[in-house]
Motif scaffolding. Structure first.
Motif, PDB file in Angstrom:
ATOM      1  N   GLN A 196       9.680  57.636  41.790  1.00  0.00           N
ATOM      2  CA  GLN A 196       8.960  56.540  41.134  1.00  0.00           C
ATOM      3  C   GLN A 196       9.695  55.282  41.293  1.00  0.00           C
ATOM      4  O   GLN A 196       9.183  54.145  41.389  1.00  0.00           O
ATOM      5  N   ALA A 248       8.904  53.913  44.720  1.00  0.00           N
ATOM      6  CA  ALA A 248       7.449  53.248  44.553  1.00  0.00           C
ATOM      7  C   ALA A 248       7.368  51.942  43.998  1.00  0.00           C
ATOM      8  O   ALA A 248       6.660  51.058  44.330  1.00  0.00           O
ATOM      9  N   VAL A 281       0.873  59.500  51.209  1.00  0.00           N
ATOM     10  CA  VAL A 281       1.343  59.771  49.845  1.00  0.00           C
ATOM     11  C   VAL A 281       2.079  58.579  49.275  1.00  0.00           C
ATOM     12  O   VAL A 281       1.994  57.872  48.082  1.00  0.00           O
ATOM     13  N   ASP A 322      -0.370  55.447  48.657  1.00  0.00           N
ATOM     14  CA  ASP A 322      -1.151  55.809  47.390  1.00  0.00           C
ATOM     15  C   ASP A 322      -0.296  55.659  46.284  1.00  0.00           C
ATOM     16  O   ASP A 322      -0.590  54.844  45.175  1.00  0.00           O
ATOM     17  N   ALA A 323       1.084  56.097  46.115  1.00  0.00           N
ATOM     18  CA  ALA A 323       1.725  55.836  45.053  1.00  0.00           C
ATOM     19  C   ALA A 323       2.328  54.502  44.884  1.00  0.00           C
ATOM     20  O   ALA A 323       2.704  53.943  43.813  1.00  0.00           O
ATOM     21  N   ARG A 378      -1.333  51.945  43.597  1.00  0.00           N
ATOM     22  CA  ARG A 378      -1.829  51.974  42.261  1.00  0.00           C
ATOM     23  C   ARG A 378      -1.123  51.318  41.535  1.00  0.00           C
ATOM     24  O   ARG A 378      -1.322  51.024  40.203  1.00  0.00           O
ATOM     25  N   ASP A 419       2.856  56.647  33.159  1.00  0.00           N
ATOM     26  CA  ASP A 419       2.807  58.070  34.263  1.00  0.00           C
ATOM     27  C   ASP A 419       4.263  58.462  34.200  1.00  0.00           C
ATOM     28  O   ASP A 419       5.331  58.275  33.723  1.00  0.00           O
TER      29      ASP A 419
END
Length: 224
Positions: A95, A98, A146, A149-150, A153, A168
Protein backbone atom coordinates in the motif's frame (compact mmCIF):
# COMPACT_ATOMS: atom_id res chain seq x y z
CA UNK A 1 -2.78 10.82 -14.28
CA UNK A 2 -1.59 8.88 -17.30
CA UNK A 3 -0.33 5.31 -17.61
CA UNK A 4 1.41 4.11 -20.77
CA UNK A 5 1.71 0.33 -20.75
CA UNK A 6 4.00 -1.40 -23.24
CA UNK A 7 3.01 -4.98 -23.97
CA UNK A 8 3.40 -7.69 -26.58
CA UNK A 9 -0.17 -8.78 -25.75
CA UNK A 10 -2.18 -5.54 -25.57
CA UNK A 11 -5.54 -7.30 -25.98
CA UNK A 12 -4.95 -9.03 -22.65
CA UNK A 13 -5.39 -5.65 -20.96
CA UNK A 14 -8.63 -4.65 -22.67
CA UNK A 15 -11.01 -6.08 -20.08
CA UNK A 16 -9.31 -5.04 -16.81
CA UNK A 17 -9.47 -1.36 -17.76
CA UNK A 18 -12.98 -1.39 -19.26
CA UNK A 19 -15.03 -1.96 -16.13
CA UNK A 20 -15.91 -0.65 -12.69
CA UNK A 21 -13.68 1.91 -10.97
CA UNK A 22 -11.02 2.05 -13.71
CA UNK A 23 -13.64 2.65 -16.38
CA UNK A 24 -15.25 5.38 -14.29
CA UNK A 25 -11.90 7.08 -13.66
CA UNK A 26 -11.22 7.22 -17.40
CA UNK A 27 -14.70 8.51 -18.25
CA UNK A 28 -14.27 11.27 -15.67
CA UNK A 29 -10.95 12.22 -17.24
CA UNK A 30 -9.13 11.60 -13.96
CA UNK A 31 -6.98 8.77 -15.32
CA UNK A 32 -5.78 7.96 -18.82
CA UNK A 33 -4.61 4.42 -19.59
CA UNK A 34 -2.95 3.79 -22.95
CA UNK A 35 -1.68 0.37 -24.00
CA UNK A 36 1.01 0.18 -26.71
CA UNK A 37 1.69 -2.87 -28.83
CA UNK A 38 5.43 -3.54 -28.65
CA UNK A 39 5.33 -5.27 -32.04
CA UNK A 40 4.48 -1.93 -33.66
CA UNK A 41 8.05 -0.91 -32.86
CA UNK A 42 9.73 -4.02 -34.26
CA UNK A 43 11.96 -3.37 -37.27
CA UNK A 44 11.84 -6.78 -38.98
CA UNK A 45 9.18 -8.22 -41.27
CA UNK A 46 8.18 -10.86 -38.74
CA UNK A 47 7.50 -8.17 -36.08
CA UNK A 48 9.47 -10.30 -33.62
CA UNK A 49 10.57 -8.68 -30.38
CA UNK A 50 12.70 -11.47 -28.92
CA UNK A 51 15.90 -13.37 -29.68
CA UNK A 52 18.08 -16.20 -28.39
CA UNK A 53 20.05 -15.48 -25.19
CA UNK A 54 23.78 -14.84 -25.36
CA UNK A 55 25.62 -17.60 -23.56
CA UNK A 56 23.00 -20.20 -24.40
CA UNK A 57 20.22 -21.50 -22.22
CA UNK A 58 16.49 -22.06 -22.55
CA UNK A 59 13.87 -19.53 -23.51
CA UNK A 60 13.89 -16.32 -25.52
CA UNK A 61 14.88 -12.83 -24.38
CA UNK A 62 13.01 -9.64 -25.29
CA UNK A 63 15.36 -7.38 -27.21
CA UNK A 64 16.29 -3.72 -26.72
CA UNK A 65 15.32 -1.91 -29.98
CA UNK A 66 11.50 -2.19 -29.79
CA UNK A 67 11.35 -1.14 -26.13
CA UNK A 68 13.82 1.69 -26.69
CA UNK A 69 11.89 3.01 -29.71
CA UNK A 70 8.58 3.00 -27.85
CA UNK A 71 9.95 4.56 -24.65
CA UNK A 72 11.86 7.25 -26.52
CA UNK A 73 8.77 8.15 -28.57
CA UNK A 74 6.67 8.49 -25.41
CA UNK A 75 9.33 10.56 -23.67
CA UNK A 76 9.46 12.93 -26.64
CA UNK A 77 5.77 13.69 -26.05
CA UNK A 78 5.74 14.28 -22.28
CA UNK A 79 7.80 13.94 -19.11
CA UNK A 80 7.48 10.75 -17.06
CA UNK A 81 7.88 10.37 -13.32
CA UNK A 82 8.59 6.64 -13.43
CA UNK A 83 9.39 3.87 -15.90
CA UNK A 84 8.32 0.71 -14.09
CA UNK A 85 9.25 -2.84 -15.05
CA UNK A 86 7.01 -5.59 -13.71
CA UNK A 87 9.39 -8.27 -12.50
CA UNK A 88 9.31 -11.17 -9.98
CA UNK A 89 12.56 -9.87 -8.50
CA UNK A 90 11.35 -6.30 -8.02
CA UNK A 91 10.23 -4.74 -4.73
CA UNK A 92 6.97 -6.31 -3.60
CA UNK A 93 3.95 -4.10 -4.21
CA UNK A 94 2.31 -2.82 -1.03
CA UNK A 95 0.00 0.00 0.00
CA UNK A 96 2.89 2.37 0.66
CA UNK A 97 4.14 1.99 -2.91
CA UNK A 98 0.60 2.47 -4.25
CA UNK A 99 0.28 5.66 -2.19
CA UNK A 100 3.62 6.94 -3.53
CA UNK A 101 2.66 6.28 -7.14
CA UNK A 102 -0.80 7.84 -6.76
CA UNK A 103 0.71 11.34 -6.57
CA UNK A 104 2.68 10.93 -9.80
CA UNK A 105 1.50 12.39 -13.09
CA UNK A 106 2.82 10.15 -15.89
CA UNK A 107 4.03 6.56 -15.60
CA UNK A 108 5.31 4.03 -18.13
CA UNK A 109 4.93 0.33 -17.31
CA UNK A 110 6.90 -2.33 -19.19
CA UNK A 111 5.45 -5.83 -19.43
CA UNK A 112 8.00 -8.58 -19.89
CA UNK A 113 7.39 -11.92 -21.56
CA UNK A 114 9.19 -15.10 -22.52
CA UNK A 115 12.33 -15.77 -20.43
CA UNK A 116 12.83 -12.10 -19.61
CA UNK A 117 14.11 -8.84 -21.09
CA UNK A 118 17.59 -7.72 -22.02
CA UNK A 119 19.22 -6.41 -18.83
CA UNK A 120 20.24 -3.22 -20.62
CA UNK A 121 16.60 -2.16 -20.86
CA UNK A 122 16.45 -2.32 -17.09
CA UNK A 123 19.78 -0.55 -16.67
CA UNK A 124 19.12 2.30 -19.10
CA UNK A 125 15.40 3.03 -18.98
CA UNK A 126 13.79 1.55 -15.88
CA UNK A 127 13.53 3.69 -12.73
CA UNK A 128 11.63 1.20 -10.56
CA UNK A 129 10.98 -2.55 -10.58
CA UNK A 130 7.86 -3.94 -8.93
CA UNK A 131 6.66 -7.47 -8.19
CA UNK A 132 3.18 -8.52 -7.06
CA UNK A 133 4.43 -11.63 -5.27
CA UNK A 134 6.98 -14.39 -5.06
CA UNK A 135 5.81 -16.37 -8.08
CA UNK A 136 6.21 -16.24 -11.85
CA UNK A 137 3.43 -15.46 -14.33
CA UNK A 138 3.42 -15.80 -18.12
CA UNK A 139 3.94 -12.06 -18.56
CA UNK A 140 3.77 -8.66 -16.93
CA UNK A 141 0.30 -7.71 -18.16
CA UNK A 142 -1.71 -8.96 -15.19
CA UNK A 143 0.76 -7.47 -12.66
CA UNK A 144 0.58 -4.16 -14.55
CA UNK A 145 -3.21 -4.22 -14.27
CA UNK A 146 -2.89 -4.85 -10.53
CA UNK A 147 -0.60 -1.84 -10.10
CA UNK A 148 -2.87 0.45 -12.10
CA UNK A 149 -5.95 -0.67 -10.15
CA UNK A 150 -4.21 -0.21 -6.79
CA UNK A 151 -3.03 3.28 -7.73
CA UNK A 152 -5.98 4.75 -9.62
CA UNK A 153 -8.50 4.08 -6.84
CA UNK A 154 -6.42 6.36 -4.59
CA UNK A 155 -6.66 9.40 -6.86
CA UNK A 156 -9.08 12.01 -5.47
CA UNK A 157 -12.40 11.93 -7.31
CA UNK A 158 -12.22 8.32 -8.44
CA UNK A 159 -14.16 6.75 -5.57
CA UNK A 160 -17.59 8.14 -4.77
CA UNK A 161 -16.57 8.28 -1.10
CA UNK A 162 -13.04 9.67 -1.04
CA UNK A 163 -12.53 8.56 2.57
CA UNK A 164 -13.13 4.92 1.63
CA UNK A 165 -9.58 4.28 0.40
CA UNK A 166 -8.15 5.74 3.60
CA UNK A 167 -9.78 2.98 5.66
CA UNK A 168 -8.63 0.09 3.45
CA UNK A 169 -6.42 -2.68 4.73
CA UNK A 170 -2.73 -1.69 4.99
CA UNK A 171 -3.47 2.02 5.28
CA UNK A 172 -1.87 2.85 8.62
CA UNK A 173 -0.11 -0.55 8.61
CA UNK A 174 -3.26 -2.38 9.77
CA UNK A 175 -5.65 -4.81 8.15
CA UNK A 176 -9.25 -3.66 7.90
CA UNK A 177 -11.72 -4.45 10.68
CA UNK A 178 -14.67 -6.79 9.98
CA UNK A 179 -17.51 -5.20 8.00
CA UNK A 180 -21.24 -5.90 8.16
CA UNK A 181 -24.42 -4.83 6.38
CA UNK A 182 -28.14 -5.69 6.60
CA UNK A 183 -29.80 -7.80 7.86
CA UNK A 184 -28.70 -7.20 11.46
CA UNK A 185 -29.65 -10.78 12.34
CA UNK A 186 -29.22 -13.59 9.81
CA UNK A 187 -30.17 -17.04 11.04
CA UNK A 188 -29.05 -16.18 14.56
CA UNK A 189 -25.76 -14.58 13.46
CA UNK A 190 -25.96 -11.01 14.72
CA UNK A 191 -24.03 -7.90 13.84
CA UNK A 192 -21.98 -6.69 16.86
CA UNK A 193 -24.18 -4.45 19.00
CA UNK A 194 -21.70 -1.58 19.00
CA UNK A 195 -22.18 -1.12 15.24
CA UNK A 196 -25.90 -0.63 15.80
CA UNK A 197 -25.44 1.82 18.67
CA UNK A 198 -24.96 4.96 16.59
CA UNK A 199 -22.14 5.99 18.97
CA UNK A 200 -19.40 7.11 16.59
CA UNK A 201 -16.55 7.19 19.11
CA UNK A 202 -17.33 3.69 20.41
CA UNK A 203 -17.65 2.37 16.85
CA UNK A 204 -14.27 3.86 15.89
CA UNK A 205 -12.66 2.36 19.00
CA UNK A 206 -14.18 -1.05 18.22
CA UNK A 207 -12.97 -0.95 14.63
CA UNK A 208 -9.47 0.00 15.70
CA UNK A 209 -9.34 -2.79 18.28
CA UNK A 210 -10.64 -5.33 15.76
CA UNK A 211 -8.14 -4.13 13.16
CA UNK A 212 -5.30 -4.59 15.67
CA UNK A 213 -6.58 -8.05 16.60
CA UNK A 214 -6.91 -9.17 12.97
CA UNK A 215 -3.47 -7.80 12.08
CA UNK A 216 -1.90 -9.54 15.07
CA UNK A 217 -3.50 -12.84 14.09
CA UNK A 218 -2.90 -12.72 10.33
CA UNK A 219 -0.03 -10.33 9.64
CA UNK A 220 1.97 -9.70 12.83
CA UNK A 221 4.88 -8.58 10.65
CA UNK A 222 2.98 -5.36 9.96
CA UNK A 223 3.03 -4.42 13.65
CA UNK A 224 6.80 -4.59 14.07
Amino acid sequence: MRFDIISVLPDLLTSPFAHSILQRAQKKGIAEIVVHNLRDYATNKQKSVDDYPYGGGSGMIMSIPPFAACIEKLKSERDYDEVIFMSPDGETLNQTIANQLSIKKNIIILCGHYKGIDQRIRDIFVTREISIGDYVLSGGELPAAVVVDAVVRLIPGVLNDETSALSDSFQGELLDAPNYTRPADWQGHRVPDVLLSGHEAKINDWRHEEALKRTQERRPDLLK
